[in-house]
Enzyme design. Structure first.
Site, PDB file in Angstrom:
ATOM      1  N   SER A  15       6.636  -0.383   6.737  1.00 49.04           N
ATOM      2  CA  SER A  15       5.900  -1.332   5.901  1.00 49.04           C
ATOM      3  C   SER A  15       6.722  -2.224   4.996  1.00 49.04           C
ATOM      4  O   SER A  15       6.169  -3.092   4.333  1.00 49.04           O
ATOM      5  CB  SER A  15       4.892  -0.582   5.036  1.00 49.04           C
ATOM      6  OG  SER A  15       3.739  -0.361   5.787  1.00 49.04           O
TER       7      SER A  15
ATOM      8  N   SER B 295       2.528  -2.749   5.662  1.00 55.01           N
ATOM      9  CA  SER B 295       1.467  -2.908   4.705  1.00 55.01           C
ATOM     10  C   SER B 295       1.888  -3.566   3.390  1.00 55.01           C
ATOM     11  O   SER B 295       1.019  -3.942   2.597  1.00 55.01           O
ATOM     12  CB  SER B 295       0.892  -1.527   4.388  1.00 55.01           C
ATOM     13  OG  SER B 295       1.878  -0.725   3.759  1.00 55.01           O
TER      14      SER B 295
ATOM     15  N   LYS C 121       4.301  -3.389  -5.501  1.00 57.49           N
ATOM     16  CA  LYS C 121       3.169  -3.114  -4.618  1.00 57.49           C
ATOM     17  C   LYS C 121       2.142  -2.308  -5.399  1.00 57.49           C
ATOM     18  O   LYS C 121       2.503  -1.451  -6.211  1.00 57.49           O
ATOM     19  CB  LYS C 121       3.677  -2.324  -3.409  1.00 57.49           C
ATOM     20  CG  LYS C 121       2.646  -2.076  -2.320  1.00 57.49           C
ATOM     21  CD  LYS C 121       3.314  -1.415  -1.115  1.00 57.49           C
ATOM     22  CE  LYS C 121       2.351  -1.180   0.031  1.00 57.49           C
ATOM     23  NZ  LYS C 121       3.018  -0.575   1.207  1.00 57.49           N
TER      24      LYS C 121
HETATM   25  N1  GLN Z   1       1.995   0.141   9.916  1.00 56.59           N
HETATM   26  C1  GLN Z   1       2.163   1.566   9.774  1.00 56.59           C
HETATM   27  C2  GLN Z   1       0.823   2.201   9.531  1.00 56.59           C
HETATM   28  O1  GLN Z   1      -0.122   1.541   9.618  1.00 56.59           O
HETATM   29  C3  GLN Z   1       3.132   1.849   8.683  1.00 56.59           C
HETATM   30  C4  GLN Z   1       2.549   1.732   7.347  1.00 56.59           C
HETATM   31  C5  GLN Z   1       3.518   1.997   6.266  1.00 56.59           C
HETATM   32  O2  GLN Z   1       4.726   2.033   6.489  1.00 56.59           O
HETATM   33  N2  GLN Z   1       2.998   2.207   5.082  1.00 56.59           N
HETATM   34  O3  GLN Z   1       0.714   3.357   9.258  1.00 56.59           O
END
Ligand code: GLN
Length: 466
Positions: free
Chosen positions: A156, A132, A57
Site C-alpha cells: 500500500s 491503500s 494516513k
Molecule cells: N492492496 C492490498 C490489500 O488490499 C494491500 C493493502 C495494504 O498494503 N494495506 O490488502
C-alpha cells in the site's frame, strides 16, 4: 511572519486549493498546524525535521486530530494517544498538516473503497492513485508536502508510489513501531514513507525508526544515519532479477520501462545477476488468506461500544453490534471479514490458514536463498500504470492482482522501495521496485537515490501545487 509559519501557511493553502479536485485529505488542520509552526519556530534546539510539513494516513493515531481509517464506523473518531511515529515526528520538529484519505481500513489497491470518496490521480483525474495509501501518495505527488506516512500490509505504499511517480518505502517488519497504527493484519502491517525524493523519505525514516517499548515487535537494531550513505557509489552492488516474474499479466510498457531501469543500473556500475523466487507466484493466495484471517480478528473490536459510530434503534446488545457493523463497514471490509472468518473456521483452518503459513515460510526461504547472491532484487512495483476509476471495482480478484509484485516482501518481512523509472506513452508514471534483505533500508535508499539523480523522471503531474 517568519519562514516556518509562511511555509506552513502556503502548504495549507495548497492542500485546500487542490483538495476539491484530488480528495487526498480527509482533514486539513489549519489551526492546529499554525500553532505547531509557531511552537517549532520558537524552539531553539536544532531539530532534524524542523518546520517540515507532513501528512499522515488516517489510520495513524493522532491525539488532537481525527483518525477515521477511511471508514464510516470511525467517522469523527479521535484517538486518546499519539502513535509512536506521530510522537517522534512531533519531537523532531515536523508539522503535521492533516490526515489523508485511504481505502477503508487499508483494504484496497485503488483508494476507491474509502467511505469518504475516491482519491484522484494528479497525473490524470480519471485514474486511481493506487492504494491503500492513495491520499498520502497524492499529497506528495501533487507537491503539497515533500513527505507523508502511509501504511503497508501488502504494498500500500510502494504500489501508489509507483502509480503516482514518487518514492515509496516499506521498511523491514519491526523497523518502525506499529503502536498507534490501527491494525489490519498485525503480522504484515508496517508504517511506510512517501517522499518527493529518496532523501525526503530517508530523513523521515531516520526520525521514526527504531525500538519502541510500546511495540514488542520492534527490533533492537541500530538505526543508521541514512543521509550519510545516500550518495555512495553503487559500483559492484549486485542486483538480482527474477526473470520468471516478468511474464504473464505484466503490461508491455511497464515491462519495457523496468527493463530499461535494469540497464540503467548496469550503466551505474551495478552487477546484474539472475535469481529465482519459485514461490513468489503463491504470494497473492497466501496473502489473502493470512491478511483476511488477521483482519477478521482485529476488526472484531469495532462493535459500537468502544469506538466511533453506533447504529441507532436497537433494543438488544447483539442486534446493536450487528447493526453497527452492517451500517458502519463498507463492502470490501465485510468481504475480508467473511473470508477471514471462513479460513479460520474449524474444518477449514488446516486447509487454508495453516497451509498458508507454511507457504509463507517458503516465500521467505526463497528470499534468503536469493540474497546469498545479491544485495537487492529488482522487479516492477505494479503490473500496470494507474487504471481508470471504476475499472476494477467490480472485480475483486483483478484488484488483488495489482499487488502481485509487492505482497511477498510483506510476507517475508523484508524492506522494499519503489522508484520512478519512466512514463508510459499516455504520460503515466511507472515504478521499479527494489527489495532488500532484513534491515538493509540503507542499501535500498542508496540504490534509489543514485538512480533518481542519474535518471530523473523529468515530468510533473498535471495538477501540481505551484
Ligand atoms: N492492496 C492490498 C490489500 O488490499 C494491500 C493493502 C495494504 O498494503 N494495506 O490488502
Amino acid at each position: 511572519m517568519s519562514e516556518i509559519k509562511t511555509n506552513i501557511e502556503k502548504t495549507l493553502d495548497n492542500a485546500e486549493k487542490l483538495n476539491g479536485e484530488l480528495n487526498s485529505f480527509l482533514s486539513i488542520e489549519r489551526e492546529y498546524a499554525m500553532k505547531r509552526a509557531e511552537e517549532v519556530e520558537k524552539d531553539a534546539d536544532e531539530k532534524p525535521l524542523c518546520g517540515v510539513a507532513i501528512a499522515l494516513k488516517d489510520n495513524i493515531c493522532t491525539k488532537d486530530l481525527q483518525t477515521t481509517c477511511g471508514s464510516y464506523i470511525l467517522n469523527n473518531y479521535k484517538a486518546h494517544y499519539n502513535a509512536t511515529a506521530t510522537e517522534r515526528l512531533n519531537k523532531a520538529g515536523a508539522v503535521i498538516i492533516g490526515k489523508t484519505n485511504m481505502d477503508e481500513f487499508a483494504m484496497g489497491s485503488s483508494n476507491e473503497s474509502s467511505a469518504f470518496g475516491a482519491v484522484k490521480n494528479p497525473w490524470d483525474l480519471e485514474r486511481v492513485p493506487g492504494g491503500s495509501s492513495g491520499g498520502s501518495a497524492v499529497a506528495v505527488a501533487s507537491g503539497v508536502v515533500r513527505a507523508a506516512l502511509g501504511s503497508e500490509t501488502g504494498g500500500s505504499v510502494r504500489q501508489p508510489a509507483s502509480l503516482c511517480g514518487i518514492v515509496g518505502l516499506k521498511p523491514t517488519y519491526g523497523r518502525i513501531s506499529r503502536f498507534g497504527l490501527v491494525a489490519f493484519a498485525s503480522s504484515l502491517d508496517q508504517i511506510g514513507i512517501f517522499g518527493a525524493t529518496t532523501k525526503d523519505a530517508a530523513d523521515v525514516l531516520g526520525v521514526i525508526a527504531g525500538r519502541d517499548k510500546n511495540d514488542s515487535t520492534t527490533a533492537d537494531v541500530a538505526v543508521p544515519n541514512y543521509a550519510e550513505t545516500l550518495d555512495n557509489d553503487i559500483k559492484g552492488r549486485k542486483i538480482g532479477v527474477p526473470r520468471a516474474l516478468f511474464g504473464e499479466g505484466l503490461d508491455t510498457e511497464v515491462r519495457a520501462a523496468v527493463e530499461k531501469s535494469i540497464e540503467n543500473y548496469r550503466s551505474l556500475g551495478a552487477e546484474i545477476v539472475d535469481v529465482e523466487l519459485p514461490y513468489a507466484n503463491y504470494g497473492i493466495a497466501v496473502y489473502y488468506i493470512i491478511a483476511t484471517a488477521e483482519a477478521s480478528s482485529n476488526l472484531a473490536r469495532f462493535d459500537g461500544v468502544r469506538y466511533g459510530f453506533r447504529a441507532e434503534g436497537s433494543h438488544e446488545l447483539r442486534e446493536m453490534y450487528r447493526k453497527t457493523r452492517e451500517e458502519g463497514f463498507g463492502a470490501e471490509v465485510k468481504r475480508r471479514i467473511m473470508l477471514g472468518t471462513y479460513v479460520l473456521s474449524s474444518g477449514y483452518y488446516d486447509a487454508y490458514y495453516s497451509k498458508a503459513q507454511k507457504v509463507r515460510a517458503l516465500v521467505k526461504r526463497d528470499y534468503e536463498k536469493a540474497f546469498e547472491k545479491c544485495d537487492a532484487i529488482l522487479t516492477p512495483t505494479a503490473p500496470t500504470t494507474a487504471f481508470k476509476i471504476g475499472e476494477k471495482s467490480d472485480d475483486p480478484l483483478a484488484m488483488y492482482l495489482s499487488d502481485i509484485y509487492t505482497v511477498s516482501a510483506n510476507l517475508a518481512g523484508i524492506p522494499g522501495i519503489s522508484v520512478p523509472c519512466g512514463l508510459s506513452t499516455e504520460g503515466l508514471p511507472i515504478g521499479t521496485q527494489l527489495v532488500g534483505n532484513f534491515w538493509s533500508e540503507d542499501v535500498l535508499l542508496n540504490l534509489a537515490n543514485v538512480y533518481e539523480k542519474a535518471f530523473p523522471l523529468g515530468a510533473k503531474p498535471k495538477i501540481f501545487a505551484g
